[in-house]
Design an enzyme around this catalytic site. Structure first.
Site, mmCIF file in Angstrom:
data_model
loop_
_atom_site.group_PDB
_atom_site.id
_atom_site.type_symbol
_atom_site.label_atom_id
_atom_site.label_comp_id
_atom_site.label_asym_id
_atom_site.label_seq_id
_atom_site.Cartn_x
_atom_site.Cartn_y
_atom_site.Cartn_z
ATOM 1 N N SER A 25 9.863 10.989 16.847
ATOM 2 C CA SER A 25 10.044 9.557 17.100
ATOM 3 C C SER A 25 8.763 8.832 17.469
ATOM 4 O O SER A 25 8.703 7.602 17.355
ATOM 5 C CB SER A 25 11.075 9.348 18.213
ATOM 6 O OG SER A 25 10.651 9.970 19.413
ATOM 7 N N ASP A 63 10.071 2.647 26.889
ATOM 8 C CA ASP A 63 11.417 3.078 27.270
ATOM 9 C C ASP A 63 11.291 4.427 27.982
ATOM 10 O O ASP A 63 10.263 4.715 28.586
ATOM 11 C CB ASP A 63 12.351 3.129 26.053
ATOM 12 C CG ASP A 63 11.872 4.097 24.967
ATOM 13 O OD1 ASP A 63 10.962 4.922 25.239
ATOM 14 O OD2 ASP A 63 12.402 4.047 23.845
ATOM 15 N N HIS A 110 8.811 6.742 25.233
ATOM 16 C CA HIS A 110 7.869 6.209 24.255
ATOM 17 C C HIS A 110 6.975 5.167 24.904
ATOM 18 O O HIS A 110 7.375 4.493 25.849
ATOM 19 C CB HIS A 110 8.617 5.599 23.064
ATOM 20 C CG HIS A 110 9.607 6.531 22.450
ATOM 21 N ND1 HIS A 110 10.963 6.481 22.745
ATOM 22 C CD2 HIS A 110 9.443 7.558 21.585
ATOM 23 C CE1 HIS A 110 11.588 7.437 22.074
ATOM 24 N NE2 HIS A 110 10.693 8.111 21.372
#
Length: 374
Positions: free
Chosen positions: A44, A347, A350
Site C-alpha cells: 500500500s 492515517d 501511511h
C-alpha cells in the site's frame, strides 16, 4: 471559449507541481541515470490504484474514499495518503510521469508500470494460510505481481533479447513488501513478535527470489526497500500500547516492534549482498526506508512537523494516536487535521505527502551514488 478538458487540467496541475518540486529539490534527482521506465512492485505504500481496480468492495477499502488524495489530486485515487507517494516522487526525480497501475488496462505504460497492491504480502496467500495467517486485504502477493510483470513484458517484447534491450534503461523497485506478512498475524491474531522473527527469513527469501525473477526478466538496476520502523506507526502504537515505559525508545516508538523491522532489514541487506555475488553485473541497492523515516522524527522541528504530534495520525479519531480500528480514516464522520504537512502520519500506517516527499529526498540521495549511473 471551450471548457478545459479534465485531462488538460490534470496535465497542467502535474506540470506546475513538477516545476515547483524541481525548484525545491534541484539536487535530489535521478535525471543523470537516464531511466526510460520504472517498474514498481510492493504494497500500500506504493499502490497507485491497483487495489481499487481489482476489488468490487470499495467501501471496505478506506483509501478509495475521501479525504484520501485531497492535498494533491482533490479526490481519492487509491493512494493511501493525502497526496502522492514515494514512487511518484521517484518518478518525478527521474523525469518521468507518474506510473499508471497495471490494472488500468487502458493506461499508457511507455514509461513503466506500477504493480503494487495494498495489503500485498511477500509470501503467497496459500503459504500464509498454511501458517494459519489470514490475508484480509489482497491476495496479489509478490509472486502474483511478478506474474503480471512477465505478462506485460511478453506483450511488449519480441523475445528475451528484445526485452534485454528495452529494460537496460529501466529501474526496478522491489518493495517495500513483507511488513504485511507480519502485520496480519500481529494485529488480527495477537501473535507474538518472536513468532514473526522466526518467519522473517522465509519472508526475505521470497523477496530475494522475486529479485532473481526480475533479473531473469532483464532487469539490471534494482532497488530493494526495507521496512519502516513499524513501532512508530499509530496502528501498532495503539494496539501494543502499554504503561511500561521500558517498552518505548527515545522517540516513543515500541522497541520490540522496531527490533522486528531491524531484523527483517538486516536479513534483507544480507540477501542483497548474496544476490550481488550471484549476479556481479547487476546493480542491486538497498532502499533504507527505516532511516529515511527516522529522519522525520529526529529532525521533525526543522522539517516543519508539529513536535507534539509525531506519532499521531492526521486523519483519524480516538486515543492517544488518533486511531480507532472501528472508525478509520475514510469512514464517514472521521475528522482530518487542517494542516497535514505538520503530521508525519496521514492515517494509521501511511505517511502524509509531506512525509513521503522528505523520505523520498533522503532515499534518492542515499541510493544515487550506489546506482552506478554514468
Amino acid at each position: 471559449m471551450k471548457m478545459m478538458a479534465a485531462n488538460d487540467k490534470a496535465l497542467i496541475l502535474f506540470i506546475c507541481f513538477m516545476i515547483s518540486q524541481a525548484a525545491m529539490a534541484a539536487d535530489t534527482n535521478l535525471i543523470g541515470c537516464y531511466f526510460d521506465q520504472i517498474y514498481q512492485l510492493g504494497d500500500s505504500t506504493a499502490d497507485t490504484g491497483n487495489y481499487i481496480l481489482e476489488t468490487s468492495n470499495l467501501t471496505a477499502f478506506p483509501c478509495a474514499n475521501p479525504p484520501y488524495g485531497e492535498t494533491f489530486f482533490k479526490k481519492a485515487t487509491g493512494r493511501c495518503s493525502d497526496g502522492i507517494l514515494m514512487i511518484d516522487y521517484l518518478a518525478m526525480a527521474a523525469g518521468l510521469p507518474f506510473l499508471n497501475p497495471y490494472k488500468n488496462i487502458d493506461a499508457d505504460f511507455r514509461h513503466g508500470v506500477n504493480f503494487a497492491v495494498a495489503g500485498a504480502t511477500a509470501l503467497p496467500a496459500h503459504v500464509l494460510a498454511a501458517k494459519n495467517i489470514p490475508v484480509t486485504r489482497s491476495h496479489s502477493s509478490l509472486d502474483v505481481q511478478l506474474d503480471w510483470m512477465f505478462s506485460h513484458f511478453n506483450s511488449i517484447c519480441l523475445d528475451y533479447d528484445d526485452c534485454t534491450r528495452i529494460l537496460k534503461s529501466a529501474l526496478f523497485v522491489v518493495g517495500k513488501i513483507g511488513p504485511d506478512d507480519y502485520s496480519y498475524p500481529l494485529l488480527l491474531q495477537g501473535r507474538p513478535v518472536e513468532e514473526m522473527k522466526a518467519m522473517a527469513p522465509e519472508v526475505v527469501d521470497a523477496i530475494a527470489d522475486g529479485v532473481r525473477r526480475v533479473i531473469k526478466s532483464g532487469g539490471v538496476k534494482i532497488v530493494v526497500p526495507g521496512s519502516f520502523p513499524i513501532g512508530c506507526l499509530p496502528v501498532f502504537l495503539t494496539d501494543f500500547q502499554t504503561n511500561n515505559t521500558a517498552e518505548y525508545d527515545e522517540h516513543h516508538c515500541l522497541k520490540r516492534l522496531n527490533d522486528l523491522a531491524i531484523y527483517h532489514n538486516d536479513l534483507l541487506k544480507q540477501a542483497i549482498e548474496d544476490l550481488k555475488k550471484e549476479h556481479p553485473k547487476i546493480v542491486i541497492v538497498y532502499g533504507d526506508y527505516y532511516n529515511a523515516f527516522l529522519n522525520l522524527i529526529r529532525n521533525a522541528q526543522n522539517l516543519g512537523f508539529d513536535q507534539g504530534k509525531l506519532q499521531k495520525a492526521c486523519c483519524g479519531t480516538g486515543g492517544e494516536y488518533n486511531f480507532d480500528i472501528t472508525r478509520t480514516c475514510g469512514t464517514a464522520g472521521v475528522p482530518v487535521c487542517p494542516e497535514p504537512e505538520k503530521f508525519i502520519s496521514w492515517d494509521e500506517a501511511h505517511m502524509t505527502q509531506h512525509g513521503y516527499q522528505i523520505m523520498s529526498d533522503w532515499v534518492i540521495n542515499d541510493i544515487l551514488p550506489k546506482l552506478e549511473c554514468h
